[in-house]
Scaffold this active site. Structure first.
Site, mmCIF file in Angstrom:
data_model
loop_
_atom_site.group_PDB
_atom_site.id
_atom_site.type_symbol
_atom_site.label_atom_id
_atom_site.label_comp_id
_atom_site.label_asym_id
_atom_site.label_seq_id
_atom_site.Cartn_x
_atom_site.Cartn_y
_atom_site.Cartn_z
ATOM 1 N N ARG A 1 63.072 50.139 40.250
ATOM 2 C CA ARG A 1 63.734 48.707 41.319
ATOM 3 C C ARG A 1 62.933 49.775 43.069
ATOM 4 O O ARG A 1 63.889 50.291 43.180
ATOM 5 C CB ARG A 1 64.674 48.408 41.695
ATOM 6 C CG ARG A 1 64.966 46.943 41.601
ATOM 7 C CD ARG A 1 66.257 47.183 41.641
ATOM 8 N NE ARG A 1 67.151 47.410 43.434
ATOM 9 C CZ ARG A 1 68.126 48.264 43.106
ATOM 10 N NH1 ARG A 1 69.147 47.951 42.363
ATOM 11 N NH2 ARG A 1 68.521 47.958 44.836
ATOM 12 N N HIS B 1 68.474 45.160 45.477
ATOM 13 C CA HIS B 1 68.613 44.934 44.215
ATOM 14 C C HIS B 1 69.115 43.099 43.854
ATOM 15 O O HIS B 1 68.123 42.704 43.571
ATOM 16 C CB HIS B 1 70.201 44.816 44.036
ATOM 17 C CG HIS B 1 71.192 44.364 43.076
ATOM 18 N ND1 HIS B 1 70.515 44.283 41.820
ATOM 19 C CD2 HIS B 1 71.938 42.921 43.710
ATOM 20 C CE1 HIS B 1 71.285 42.536 41.097
ATOM 21 N NE2 HIS B 1 72.162 42.810 42.029
ATOM 22 N N TYR C 1 72.071 54.402 49.722
ATOM 23 C CA TYR C 1 72.290 54.768 48.406
ATOM 24 C C TYR C 1 71.304 55.938 47.232
ATOM 25 O O TYR C 1 71.771 56.211 46.945
ATOM 26 C CB TYR C 1 73.557 54.199 47.272
ATOM 27 C CG TYR C 1 72.443 52.917 47.041
ATOM 28 C CD1 TYR C 1 71.657 52.664 46.272
ATOM 29 C CD2 TYR C 1 72.486 51.668 47.665
ATOM 30 C CE1 TYR C 1 70.525 52.114 45.587
ATOM 31 C CE2 TYR C 1 72.417 50.269 47.035
ATOM 32 C CZ TYR C 1 71.110 50.347 46.299
ATOM 33 O OH TYR C 1 69.951 49.231 45.586
HETATM 34 C C1 LIG Z 1 79.310 40.306 33.763
HETATM 35 C C2 LIG Z 1 78.870 41.081 35.029
HETATM 36 N N1 LIG Z 1 79.608 41.872 35.591
HETATM 37 C C3 LIG Z 1 79.379 42.142 37.086
HETATM 38 C C4 LIG Z 1 78.360 41.424 37.634
HETATM 39 C C5 LIG Z 1 78.223 41.806 38.741
HETATM 40 N N2 LIG Z 1 76.342 42.242 38.565
HETATM 41 C C6 LIG Z 1 75.156 41.085 39.059
HETATM 42 S S1 LIG Z 1 73.830 42.031 39.070
HETATM 43 C C7 LIG Z 1 74.849 43.770 38.582
HETATM 44 C C8 LIG Z 1 73.746 45.010 37.974
HETATM 45 C C9 LIG Z 1 73.171 45.044 37.084
HETATM 46 O O1 LIG Z 1 71.913 45.889 36.287
HETATM 47 P P1 LIG Z 1 71.053 46.030 35.956
HETATM 48 O O2 LIG Z 1 71.402 45.294 34.457
HETATM 49 O O3 LIG Z 1 70.345 47.205 35.923
HETATM 50 O O4 LIG Z 1 70.527 45.301 36.439
HETATM 51 P P2 LIG Z 1 69.355 45.118 37.448
HETATM 52 O O5 LIG Z 1 69.819 44.409 38.479
HETATM 53 O O6 LIG Z 1 68.558 46.776 37.702
HETATM 54 O O7 LIG Z 1 67.393 44.559 37.267
HETATM 55 C C10 LIG Z 1 76.232 43.765 38.450
HETATM 56 C C11 LIG Z 1 76.710 44.928 38.335
HETATM 57 C C12 LIG Z 1 77.515 40.451 36.690
HETATM 58 N N3 LIG Z 1 76.764 39.259 37.789
HETATM 59 N N4 LIG Z 1 78.445 39.623 35.862
#
Ligand SMILES: Cc1ncc(C[n+]2csc(CCOP(=O)(O)OP(=O)(O)O)c2C)c(N)n1
Ligand SMILES: [Mg+2]
Length: 363
Positions: free
Chosen positions: A260, A264, A273
């Site tokens: 990425r 985010h 970070y």
């Molecule tokens: C059940 C849940 N827990 C926490 C969140 C908050 N949250 C949104 S995106 C994210 C990180 C996700 O990372 P990843 O699956 O690696 O996807 P990326 O953003 O890297 O594409 C978090 C913790 C959420 N949306 N839903």
């Protein structure tokens, strides 16, 4: 016991392929995917700027993952279903979602396919079999397993593509979805975009094993790991996976390794970070540049055509943003209708309160 899954890769950073490799994607489709990758990059950049100007409420750029999303979708068929996590704008563009539809969605106007009821970057379109993004991580994984099971029971000539990322693979829904699909031998590709970050958490704090791929083997699922900054590795693997699913062999898990490059979301500052050196190292692997170099080396494209493309894209995107800005936002009614046939008393109360509030505001 040490257990490691190798990464499939064919196209290097200089746009050269491994000795003896013969590409399977046609020149025409490769060029189309290249253009959509450039389109995705440009739109992502514009949406971040528009969020800073309060035109868009939220955006999730996909820099670094354009090949992963666009080319994986290019290996599928129009009748296939897509389930997304949120960073797959490239995949829905490849499926046929237009720039105008994307802008209308991001600005949440009356032409938004979700009628302004979702956050921005939660796209979807029923007519494309492109299921609307849910914010709650992992929910789409068992839904995709169910969709694929229905396709199997009906003997449809279609499969399900389930996009999610490595952080979402820590959710219980990941395990429920993979196990159900494996046991029912349903035609679904679980496409895990491993981009190394889950907002500010990095892979070393997310899992202790060798990524996500070994989990597929644990469930008895055919599994691949690919370099997802390499368009050819993505295309060949997804196409092979599609044929395998469609032939009735059951699901496939693909762990697509990328990075990425951007934040985010517009609510994140990655410099808090991770280091610039780390980002610079990955920037050299740019998936779009690799394809561009390949195309130019093989005389399928030129620098001149490239500048013309970027210029045309910029004009087209600004035109669509302009139209989206001029299109009205949905009215208050749209928050309350089309969900219940008889609106419950508590929602009715809230609806009346809002109408009163609106009247007072306009006085
Ligand atoms: C059940 C849940 N827990 C926490 C969140 C908050 N949250 C949104 S995106 C994210 C990180 C996700 O990372 P990843 O699956 O690696 O996807 P990326 O953003 O890297 O594409 C978090 C913790 C959420 N949306 N839903
Ligand atoms: Mg991630």
């Amino acid at each position: 016991m040490e257990f490691k899954i190798e990464t499939i890769s064919y196209l290097n950073e200089n746009g050269e392929v491994n000795k003896g490799y013969k590409k399977t994607i046609s020149d025409e489709l490769l060029l189309k995917a290249y253009k959509i990758m450039q389109q995705t990059k440009r739109i992502d950049e514009r949406m971040v700027t528009l969020q800073r100007q309060s035109v868009v409420n939220f955006a999730m750029p996909s820099r670094g993952e354009e090949a992963s999303t666009v080319v994986s979708a290019a290996a599928l068929k129009p009748q296939d279903w897509h389930f997304y996590q949120y960073r797959e704008q490239g995949a829905i563009f490849m499926k046929g979602f237009t720039i105008q539809e994307f802008c209308d969605h991001m600005l949440l106007n009356i032409n938004d396919t979700s009628k302004g009821r979702q956050m921005s970057n939660h796209f979807g379109k029923k007519e494309l079999n492109a299921v609307t993004v849910s914010s709650t991580l992992g929910t789409q994984i068992p839904q995709a397993a169910g969709c694929a099971y229905a396709q199997k029971l009906r003997n449809e000539d279609a499969i399900t593509m389930c996009y999610f990322a490595e952080g979402a693979a820590s959710e219980g829904d990941f395990h429920a979805g993979l196990n159900m699909a494996a046991v029912t031998k349903s035609p679904v590709i679980f496409y895990c975009r491993n981009n190394h970050y889950q907002i500010s958490t990095s892979n070393k704090n997310q899992f202790a094993g060798d990524g996500i791929a070994p989990r597929g083997i644990g469930y008895g699922i055919k599994t691949y790991r690919i370099d997802a900054m390499d368009a050819f590795a993505i295309y060949d693997t997804v196409q092979e996976a599609r044929e395998y699913c469609r032939a009735g062999n059951g699901p496939v898990l693909i762990e697509a390794m990328a990075y990425r490059m951007g934040p985010h979301s517009t609510a994140d500052d990655p410099s808090a970070y991770r280091t610039d050196e780390e980002v610079a190292k990955w920037a050299k692997k740019c998936p779009i540049e690799r394809v561009k170099k390949y195309l130019i080396k093989n005389k399928l494209w030129s620098e001149k055509q490239d500048s013309e493309l970027l210029e045309a894209l910029a004009i087209e995107i600004e035109k669509c943003i302009d139209i989206a800005k001029k299109t009205p936002k949905p009215g208050i009614d749209s928050m309350f209708n089309e969900v219940y046939s008889d609106i419950p008393w508590n929602l009715q109360e809230q609806y009346e309160f809002l109408q009163e509030f609106k009247k007072e505001e306009s006085n």
